[in-house]
Design a protein around this motif. Structure first.
Motif, PDB file in Angstrom:
ATOM      1  N   THR A 117       0.828  -1.212   0.000  1.00 38.17           N
ATOM      2  CA  THR A 117       0.000   0.000   0.000  1.00 38.17           C
ATOM      3  C   THR A 117       0.858   1.256   0.000  1.00 38.17           C
ATOM      4  O   THR A 117       0.610   2.195  -0.770  1.00 38.17           O
ATOM      5  CB  THR A 117      -0.933   0.008   1.226  1.00 38.17           C
ATOM      6  OG1 THR A 117      -1.774  -1.149   1.189  1.00 38.17           O
ATOM      7  CG2 THR A 117      -1.798   1.261   1.230  1.00 38.17           C
ATOM      8  N   ALA A 118       1.878   1.285   0.862  1.00 36.17           N
ATOM      9  CA  ALA A 118       2.741   2.468   0.947  1.00 36.17           C
ATOM     10  C   ALA A 118       3.504   2.678  -0.355  1.00 36.17           C
ATOM     11  O   ALA A 118       3.664   3.817  -0.822  1.00 36.17           O
ATOM     12  CB  ALA A 118       3.717   2.311   2.110  1.00 36.17           C
ATOM     13  N   SER A 120       2.563   1.714  -3.385  1.00 34.76           N
ATOM     14  CA  SER A 120       1.598   2.170  -4.387  1.00 34.76           C
ATOM     15  C   SER A 120       1.287   3.656  -4.226  1.00 34.76           C
ATOM     16  O   SER A 120       1.250   4.407  -5.203  1.00 34.76           O
ATOM     17  CB  SER A 120       0.312   1.346  -4.277  1.00 34.76           C
ATOM     18  OG  SER A 120      -0.644   1.780  -5.211  1.00 34.76           O
ATOM     19  N   GLN A 121       1.088   4.100  -2.986  1.00 35.10           N
ATOM     20  CA  GLN A 121       0.800   5.511  -2.728  1.00 35.10           C
ATOM     21  C   GLN A 121       1.971   6.398  -3.138  1.00 35.10           C
ATOM     22  O   GLN A 121       1.792   7.461  -3.739  1.00 35.10           O
ATOM     23  CB  GLN A 121       0.472   5.709  -1.252  1.00 35.10           C
ATOM     24  CG  GLN A 121      -0.863   5.121  -0.828  1.00 35.10           C
ATOM     25  CD  GLN A 121      -1.101   5.221   0.659  1.00 35.10           C
ATOM     26  OE1 GLN A 121      -0.173   5.453   1.443  1.00 35.10           O
ATOM     27  NE2 GLN A 121      -2.351   5.051   1.082  1.00 35.10           N
ATOM     28  N   ARG A 122       3.189   5.955  -2.816  1.00 38.37           N
ATOM     29  CA  ARG A 122       4.383   6.757  -3.170  1.00 38.37           C
ATOM     30  C   ARG A 122       4.561   6.808  -4.679  1.00 38.37           C
ATOM     31  O   ARG A 122       4.973   7.826  -5.234  1.00 38.37           O
ATOM     32  CB  ARG A 122       5.615   6.144  -2.501  1.00 38.37           C
ATOM     33  CG  ARG A 122       6.762   7.114  -2.330  1.00 38.37           C
ATOM     34  CD  ARG A 122       6.447   8.141  -1.240  1.00 38.37           C
ATOM     35  NE  ARG A 122       7.593   8.996  -0.985  1.00 38.37           N
ATOM     36  CZ  ARG A 122       7.769  10.172  -1.564  1.00 38.37           C
ATOM     37  NH1 ARG A 122       6.886  10.633  -2.431  1.00 38.37           N
ATOM     38  NH2 ARG A 122       8.825  10.905  -1.273  1.00 38.37           N
ATOM     39  N   PHE A 123       4.249   5.696  -5.345  1.00 30.46           N
ATOM     40  CA  PHE A 123       4.333   5.609  -6.800  1.00 30.46           C
ATOM     41  C   PHE A 123       3.403   6.641  -7.451  1.00 30.46           C
ATOM     42  O   PHE A 123       3.782   7.341  -8.397  1.00 30.46           O
ATOM     43  CB  PHE A 123       3.956   4.190  -7.220  1.00 30.46           C
ATOM     44  CG  PHE A 123       3.926   3.951  -8.694  1.00 30.46           C
ATOM     45  CD1 PHE A 123       5.075   4.009  -9.460  1.00 30.46           C
ATOM     46  CD2 PHE A 123       2.733   3.636  -9.334  1.00 30.46           C
ATOM     47  CE1 PHE A 123       5.048   3.775 -10.829  1.00 30.46           C
ATOM     48  CE2 PHE A 123       2.691   3.396 -10.694  1.00 30.46           C
ATOM     49  CZ  PHE A 123       3.850   3.463 -11.443  1.00 30.46           C
ATOM     50  N   ILE A 124       2.190   6.748  -6.917  1.00 31.55           N
ATOM     51  CA  ILE A 124       1.220   7.727  -7.433  1.00 31.55           C
ATOM     52  C   ILE A 124       1.689   9.147  -7.127  1.00 31.55           C
ATOM     53  O   ILE A 124       1.614  10.047  -7.968  1.00 31.55           O
ATOM     54  CB  ILE A 124      -0.169   7.475  -6.818  1.00 31.55           C
ATOM     55  CG1 ILE A 124      -0.694   6.086  -7.211  1.00 31.55           C
ATOM     56  CG2 ILE A 124      -1.139   8.561  -7.254  1.00 31.55           C
ATOM     57  CD1 ILE A 124      -0.866   5.872  -8.675  1.00 31.55           C
ATOM     58  N   ALA A 221       9.657  -3.912  -0.424  1.00 31.51           N
ATOM     59  CA  ALA A 221      10.185  -2.597  -0.053  1.00 31.51           C
ATOM     60  C   ALA A 221      10.717  -1.912  -1.303  1.00 31.51           C
ATOM     61  O   ALA A 221      11.117  -2.561  -2.265  1.00 31.51           O
ATOM     62  CB  ALA A 221      11.283  -2.732   1.001  1.00 31.51           C
ATOM     63  N   ALA A 222      10.687  -0.596  -1.288  1.00 32.04           N
ATOM     64  CA  ALA A 222      11.189   0.200  -2.410  1.00 32.04           C
ATOM     65  C   ALA A 222      12.048   1.329  -1.873  1.00 32.04           C
ATOM     66  O   ALA A 222      11.918   1.737  -0.715  1.00 32.04           O
ATOM     67  CB  ALA A 222      10.037   0.754  -3.241  1.00 32.04           C
ATOM     68  N   LEU A 223      12.910   1.832  -2.747  1.00 32.72           N
ATOM     69  CA  LEU A 223      13.812   2.919  -2.381  1.00 32.72           C
ATOM     70  C   LEU A 223      13.457   4.153  -3.180  1.00 32.72           C
ATOM     71  O   LEU A 223      13.415   4.118  -4.417  1.00 32.72           O
ATOM     72  CB  LEU A 223      15.257   2.502  -2.675  1.00 32.72           C
ATOM     73  CG  LEU A 223      16.372   3.417  -2.138  1.00 32.72           C
ATOM     74  CD1 LEU A 223      16.381   3.392  -0.614  1.00 32.72           C
ATOM     75  CD2 LEU A 223      17.719   2.974  -2.683  1.00 32.72           C
ATOM     76  N   VAL A 224      13.148   5.255  -2.490  1.00 32.86           N
ATOM     77  CA  VAL A 224      12.906   6.543  -3.147  1.00 32.86           C
ATOM     78  C   VAL A 224      14.198   7.340  -3.087  1.00 32.86           C
ATOM     79  O   VAL A 224      14.765   7.537  -2.016  1.00 32.86           O
ATOM     80  CB  VAL A 224      11.763   7.313  -2.460  1.00 32.86           C
ATOM     81  CG1 VAL A 224      11.588   8.688  -3.102  1.00 32.86           C
ATOM     82  CG2 VAL A 224      10.460   6.523  -2.559  1.00 32.86           C
TER      83      VAL A 224
END
Length: 327
Positions: A117-118, A120-124, A221-224
């Motif tokens: 969810t987090a 996906s939200q950051r992606f948007i 997990a993803a890295l911004v």
């Protein structure tokens, strides 16, 4: 339609019904809306707080609508003022952020986002914040977010933000792959295809990027990545993949090319040609375009005769020379 000024659907429906009547009893209004009196009463109280409705002096339980031109105009003015204040605050915060850039610790340039969810939200959010361009590498097997299932994309493109997307060939074989790609191309996004992309990646302007960090464990997990040397490297990675990828033409993007006045392939011919050059087999093209296998082979034969080609390799070369496909 009035959600932008703080009215949700039930409140807007109640106001519209009250405007249509001019004035109405609570029970009559509830029946018109198809809702209970308690729910309708709550909606009317909310409208009263917004200055859109008032209790009538003609009798208890009777309500009147405030004139839309006056009441809604006041709400619009208030909302514009709030947006102006928010924009000013954002500009001041951005200035403070830039001023502190030189003393920003290295670990502040990276942000770890955990959970589907987090992510996906950051992606948007990354896309919605873009002002000029969004670039993406899309894998055929996303872990948390599918690059082709993107609710923000249409809105962002509508603001004039340019999209460049490289997909790996596996995306073409997904059940809804060609439908979603045709929609993207119809929005004038630029899409290219390669055998395999090195990683899933999205870049917003030259300020932010997001890449997968890990798919192991209970949650992905993803890295911004913020503006930094690493962001420059990710931008360079995208551009190198983009240069080697093959442009995709589908649906509305596959126009007819007859600038020289010569016979030209139709839209379906160009779709077939584009998918074949992207590495799909005749059978796969037939399945994706809902054509018969012999129809695909007959169209390929027709294109070869049109260009005087004796092999499909020659057909690809002639297609490039005539502008049917482009590097």
């Amino acid at each position: 339609m009035l959600g932008a000024i703080g009215l949700d659907e039930p409140h807007e429906a109640a106001y519209r019904a009250l405007v249509a009547e001019g004035a109405a009893e609570l029970g009559a209004l509830a029946r018109r809306l198809g809702r209970g009196e308690g729910e309708t009463r709550a909606a009317l109280h909310a409208l009263e707080l917004h200055g859109l409705a008032a209790r009538s002096s003609a009798g208890p339980g009777r309500w009147v609508a405030a004139p839309p031109g006056v009441a809604l105009g006041a709400l619009l003015t208030q909302r514009r003022h709030e947006l102006d204040q928010a924009e000013l605050a954002a500009a001041l915060l951005a200035e403070e952020y830039r001023a502190g850039g030189e003393r920003t610790p290295a670990h502040d340039l990276l942000e770890v986002v955990t959970g589907t969810t987090a992510i996906s939200q950051r992606f948007i959010q990354l896309q919605l914040g873009a002002k000029e361009s969004v670039r993406a590498l899309v894998t055929g097997a996303p872990v948390a977010v599918s690059g082709m299932e993107n609710d923000a994309e249409e809105e962002v493109v509508g603001r004039g933000v340019a999209y460049r997307v490289v997909i790996e060939r596996e995306v073409l074989h997904q059940p809804s792959g060609l439908v979603e790609l045709s929609a993207a191309l119809g929005r004038e996004e630029r899409v290219r295809v390669v055998d395999e992309v090195p990683t899933k990646l999205v870049l917003a302007d030259d300020t932010l990027a997001m890449v997968p960090l890990t798919s192991r464990g209970p949650e992905p997990a993803a890295l911004v990545v913020h503006a930094s040397g690493l962001l420059d490297a990710l931008s360079g990675l995208f551009e190198s993949v983009w240069r080697e990828a093959l442009p995709l033409r589908l649906g509305a993007s596959a126009g007819e090319f007859d600038e020289g006045g010569e016979p030209a392939p139709d839209r379906t011919d160009l779709e077939v040609l584009s998918l074949l050059l992207a590495g799909m087999t005749d059978a796969s093209v037939a399945k994706q375009l809902d054509l018969g296998l012999r129809t695909v082979q007959r169209r390929v034969k027709g294109l070869m005769e049109l260009t005087g080609s004796t092999t499909r390799l020659q057909l690809g070369w002639h297609a490039y020379e005539r502008g049917w496909v482009a590097r």
